[in-house]
Write a protein that holds these residues in place. Structure first.
Motif, PDB file in Angstrom:
ATOM      1  N   ASP A  55     130.938  35.329  31.481  1.00 18.87           N
ATOM      2  CA  ASP A  55     131.223  36.634  31.048  1.00 18.87           C
ATOM      3  C   ASP A  55     132.736  36.636  30.631  1.00 18.87           C
ATOM      4  OD1 ASP A  55     128.553  37.344  31.860  1.00 18.87           O
ATOM      5  OD2 ASP A  55     129.211  37.649  33.882  1.00 18.87           O
ATOM      6  N   PRO A  56     133.004  37.648  29.809  1.00 19.75           N
ATOM      7  CA  PRO A  56     134.272  37.955  29.160  1.00 19.75           C
ATOM      8  C   PRO A  56     135.209  38.343  30.453  1.00 19.75           C
ATOM      9  CG  PRO A  56     132.753  39.063  28.015  1.00 19.75           C
ATOM     10  CD  PRO A  56     131.943  38.793  28.947  1.00 19.75           C
ATOM     11  N   ILE A  57     136.366  38.115  30.255  1.00 13.64           N
ATOM     12  CA  ILE A  57     137.579  38.362  31.438  1.00 13.64           C
ATOM     13  C   ILE A  57     138.480  39.465  30.705  1.00 13.64           C
ATOM     14  CG2 ILE A  57     139.156  37.264  32.807  1.00 13.64           C
ATOM     15  CD1 ILE A  57     138.038  34.715  32.472  1.00 13.64           C
ATOM     16  N   HIS A  58     138.935  40.382  31.528  1.00 15.71           N
ATOM     17  CA  HIS A  58     139.815  41.341  31.087  1.00 15.71           C
ATOM     18  C   HIS A  58     140.729  41.643  31.949  1.00 15.71           C
ATOM     19  CE1 HIS A  58     138.059  44.745  33.014  1.00 15.71           C
ATOM     20  NE2 HIS A  58     136.953  43.995  32.801  1.00 15.71           N
ATOM     21  N   SER A  59     141.998  42.336  31.416  1.00 16.37           N
ATOM     22  CA  SER A  59     143.230  42.572  32.682  1.00 16.37           C
ATOM     23  C   SER A  59     143.729  43.761  31.890  1.00 16.37           C
ATOM     24  CB  SER A  59     143.996  41.541  32.923  1.00 16.37           C
ATOM     25  OG  SER A  59     144.854  41.297  31.767  1.00 16.37           O
ATOM     26  N   ASN A  60     144.368  44.763  32.788  1.00 16.28           N
ATOM     27  CA  ASN A  60     145.204  45.824  32.696  1.00 16.28           C
ATOM     28  C   ASN A  60     146.635  45.622  33.190  1.00 16.28           C
ATOM     29  OD1 ASN A  60     143.277  47.890  31.288  1.00 16.28           O
ATOM     30  ND2 ASN A  60     142.155  47.121  32.847  1.00 16.28           N
TER      31      ASN A  60
ATOM     32  N   MET B 207     143.884  36.017  34.694  1.00 18.19           N
ATOM     33  CA  MET B 207     143.056  36.070  33.832  1.00 18.19           C
ATOM     34  C   MET B 207     141.640  35.344  34.163  1.00 18.19           C
ATOM     35  SD  MET B 207     143.638  38.313  31.466  1.00 18.19           S
ATOM     36  CE  MET B 207     142.440  37.832  29.980  1.00 18.19           C
ATOM     37  N   THR B 208     141.242  35.540  35.446  1.00 25.05           N
ATOM     38  CA  THR B 208     140.156  34.879  36.144  1.00 25.05           C
ATOM     39  C   THR B 208     139.058  35.530  36.457  1.00 25.05           C
ATOM     40  OG1 THR B 208     139.548  33.337  38.207  1.00 25.05           O
ATOM     41  CG2 THR B 208     141.246  35.395  38.460  1.00 25.05           C
ATOM     42  N   SER B 209     137.775  34.971  36.286  1.00 29.13           N
ATOM     43  CA  SER B 209     136.579  35.368  36.681  1.00 29.13           C
ATOM     44  C   SER B 209     136.241  35.476  38.203  1.00 29.13           C
ATOM     45  CB  SER B 209     135.498  34.771  35.779  1.00 29.13           C
ATOM     46  OG  SER B 209     135.479  33.379  36.329  1.00 29.13           O
ATOM     47  N   GLN B 210     137.210  34.944  38.919  1.00 35.66           N
ATOM     48  CA  GLN B 210     136.760  34.611  40.375  1.00 35.66           C
ATOM     49  C   GLN B 210     137.292  35.914  40.992  1.00 35.66           C
ATOM     50  OE1 GLN B 210     135.394  32.357  41.821  1.00 35.66           O
ATOM     51  NE2 GLN B 210     135.063  31.268  39.560  1.00 35.66           N
ATOM     52  N   PRO B 211     136.867  36.393  42.378  1.00 38.51           N
ATOM     53  CA  PRO B 211     137.428  37.360  42.807  1.00 38.51           C
ATOM     54  C   PRO B 211     138.782  37.475  43.013  1.00 38.51           C
ATOM     55  CG  PRO B 211     135.749  36.794  44.090  1.00 38.51           C
ATOM     56  CD  PRO B 211     135.951  35.771  43.106  1.00 38.51           C
ATOM     57  N   HIS B 212     139.523  38.589  42.832  1.00 38.11           N
ATOM     58  CA  HIS B 212     141.383  38.742  42.720  1.00 38.11           C
ATOM     59  C   HIS B 212     141.620  40.112  43.213  1.00 38.11           C
ATOM     60  CE1 HIS B 212     139.366  39.868  38.743  1.00 38.11           C
ATOM     61  NE2 HIS B 212     140.586  41.019  38.675  1.00 38.11           N
ATOM     62  N   ASP B 213     142.834  40.322  43.420  1.00 40.12           N
ATOM     63  CA  ASP B 213     143.491  41.316  43.885  1.00 40.12           C
ATOM     64  C   ASP B 213     144.322  41.896  42.666  1.00 40.12           C
ATOM     65  OD1 ASP B 213     142.206  41.711  46.095  1.00 40.12           O
ATOM     66  OD2 ASP B 213     143.559  40.125  47.177  1.00 40.12           O
ATOM     67  N   THR B 214     144.813  42.883  42.668  1.00 47.48           N
ATOM     68  CA  THR B 214     145.854  43.591  42.012  1.00 47.48           C
ATOM     69  C   THR B 214     147.236  43.044  42.404  1.00 47.48           C
ATOM     70  OG1 THR B 214     144.707  45.651  41.349  1.00 47.48           O
ATOM     71  CG2 THR B 214     146.892  45.596  41.298  1.00 47.48           C
TER      72      THR B 214
ATOM     73  N   TRP C  96     141.848  40.494  26.978  1.00 45.60           N
ATOM     74  CA  TRP C  96     140.607  40.266  26.928  1.00 45.60           C
ATOM     75  C   TRP C  96     140.314  38.764  26.519  1.00 45.60           C
ATOM     76  CZ3 TRP C  96     137.141  38.450  23.478  1.00 45.60           C
ATOM     77  CH2 TRP C  96     135.893  38.534  23.633  1.00 45.60           C
ATOM     78  N   LEU C  97     139.471  37.986  27.274  1.00 43.29           N
ATOM     79  CA  LEU C  97     139.356  36.615  27.100  1.00 43.29           C
ATOM     80  C   LEU C  97     137.694  36.473  27.142  1.00 43.29           C
ATOM     81  CD1 LEU C  97     140.218  33.481  26.697  1.00 43.29           C
ATOM     82  CD2 LEU C  97     140.577  33.441  29.007  1.00 43.29           C
ATOM     83  N   LYS C  98     137.156  35.506  26.081  1.00 44.17           N
ATOM     84  CA  LYS C  98     135.837  35.102  26.231  1.00 44.17           C
ATOM     85  C   LYS C  98     135.905  33.418  25.780  1.00 44.17           C
ATOM     86  CE  LYS C  98     131.262  35.811  26.303  1.00 44.17           C
ATOM     87  NZ  LYS C  98     131.169  34.337  26.154  1.00 44.17           N
ATOM     88  N   ARG C  99     135.111  32.693  26.771  1.00 44.07           N
ATOM     89  CA  ARG C  99     135.191  31.330  26.392  1.00 44.07           C
ATOM     90  C   ARG C  99     133.715  31.064  25.944  1.00 44.07           C
ATOM     91  NH1 ARG C  99     138.468  31.230  30.987  1.00 44.07           N
ATOM     92  NH2 ARG C  99     140.283  29.909  30.654  1.00 44.07           N
TER      93      ARG C  99
END
Length: 384
Positions: free
Chosen positions: A362-367, A38-45, A354-357
């Motif tokens: 910006d909001p963070i989301h994941s699947n 659940m990060t806003s930084q660049p990330h991989d699947t 979904w996460l919003k501080r």
């Protein structure tokens, strides 16, 4: 408690009437997640594989019972470094019952990944560290009259991270005490009043917090298939923040509330829950968590069922002027289970998070999509 379990399991059958049971199980789980931290930084699947063996043991006499629960999780991830972890947990409890009293002792030792556990507890991920948690406690329940019961419980919890003060996580201790009175208003209705004291201490960051709460609950079955529990209360928080040889003190007043409703039909069940409570955090402060959850489950056939589960969190750190931002998060997703035999079962589920501080970010989301196979083929029980 471990010694008591060993003694009960080793008792000669000719001396006592003992009931034994053992329930081993094995889970194999695979998951894929496009933002597992659940990060806003660049990330991989990330693809995760988990092997999870567990064992439950119990032994009981007429008045004395001992239970043990052990599980381990060997987790390996592809796509992100530093997530591989071997989790392990051992829980033990023992209870002794008399005509009017119930005495209980319990303990727990757990080593796990902080980011997984604290996400489930508070809806937040603070850092990817390992943590060790030790718990020791006991309770006493006394039946005062046919209508009134008194419960007292004391628990000490110690949480240690692999690197204290790294990644925003700090070692902390919690002492929790509860006194609760349960009064039967009628055959079906209960009124509960509880007084709770929580002492939180994070030495390395100079924080000590004391929270006192008073809460009243009402339990009412509206019918044989519909039951509700409703509670309301108040709390007072006292913070001591030490820095540079000086101590800053502040107070925080708040409300406590909760409610749970459960409804069952022939093949459908519905559960909803709303709570406001104060929880400890590895961030060096207590967190006020508002949680709203709901689940609906439908039996599709004799061996399959489907469900939809949702959780919503509002979190407010209780640390005065030094508090980090509030946050809101939720997760929702369907599940499908198949119990094709008594021993074998399978579970498949999808989750959107979904996460919003409250800091302008910006909001963070994941699947995520997960699949788990379970085998319970070695269960054993015997009464002698």
């Amino acid at each position: 408690m471990l010694l008591a379990l060993i003694v009960l399991l080793a008792l000669p059958a000719s001396l006592y009437a003992v009931e034994y049971s053992a329930l081993p199980s094995v889970n194999l789980r695979e998951e894929v997640n496009d933002n597992i931290l659940m990060t806003s930084q660049p990330h991989d699947t990330v693809w995760g594989s988990h092997f999870i063996p567990s064992l439950r043991l119990s032994a009981a006499l007429e008045r004395w019972r001992v239970d043990g629960n052990f599980w381990a999780s060997i987790s390996r991830y592809v796509g992100e470094k530093g997530l591989d972890m071997n989790d392990v947990s051992l829980k033990l409890s023992s209870e002794y019952r008399t005509e009017w009293d119930l005495w209980r002792l319990f303990g727990e030792g757990t080593r796990d990944a902080a980011w997984k556990s604290e996400l489930q507890e508070t809806g937040l991920i603070l850092a990817t560290q390992r943590r060790n948690v030790g718990v020791l406690g006991g309770s006493w329940t006394r039946t005062l009259t046919e209508r009134m019961t008194l419960l007292g419980e004391l628990e000490y919890r110690e949480t240690r991270y692999s690197d204290d003060q790294v990644g925003g996580l700090f070692d902390y201790d919690v002492l929790l005490g509860t006194i609760q009175t349960i009064y039967a208003l009628s055959e079906n209705d209960q009124l509960r009043a509880s007084l709770e004291f929580l002492n939180y201490r994070a030495v390395s960051v100079g924080v000590q917090s004391k929270n006192v709460g008073l809460q009243v609950s009402w339990v009412h079955p509206f019918s044989e298939t519909f039951q509700g529990t409703f509670s309301v209360g108040v709390r007072e928080l006292f913070n001591d923040l030490s820095s540079g040889g000086e101590t800053q003190q502040d107070k925080d007043f708040g409300w406590l509330a909760g409610g749970t409703v459960e409804k069952k039909w022939e093949r459908t069940s519905l559960r909803g829950e709303a709570t406001r409570q104060v929880d400890p955090s590895g961030g060096g402060y207590l967190i006020e968590v508002d949680r709203l959850s709901g689940a609906i489950e439908q039996e599709l056939t004799q061996t399959t069922s489907g469900s939809l589960v949702a959780n919503f969190y509002l979190t407010r750190p209780l640390r005065g002027e030094l508090s980090p931002p509030d946050s809101a998060s939720y997760n929702i997703g369907p599940k499908w289970s198949w119990n094709w035999t008594k021993e074998w079962s399978m579970l498949i589920w999808y989750r959107y998070a979904w996460l919003k501080r409250d800091d302008g970010s910006d909001p963070i989301h994941s699947n995520s999509l997960s699949w788990m196979l379970t085998y319970r083929g070695f269960g054993w029980s015997e009464s002698r």
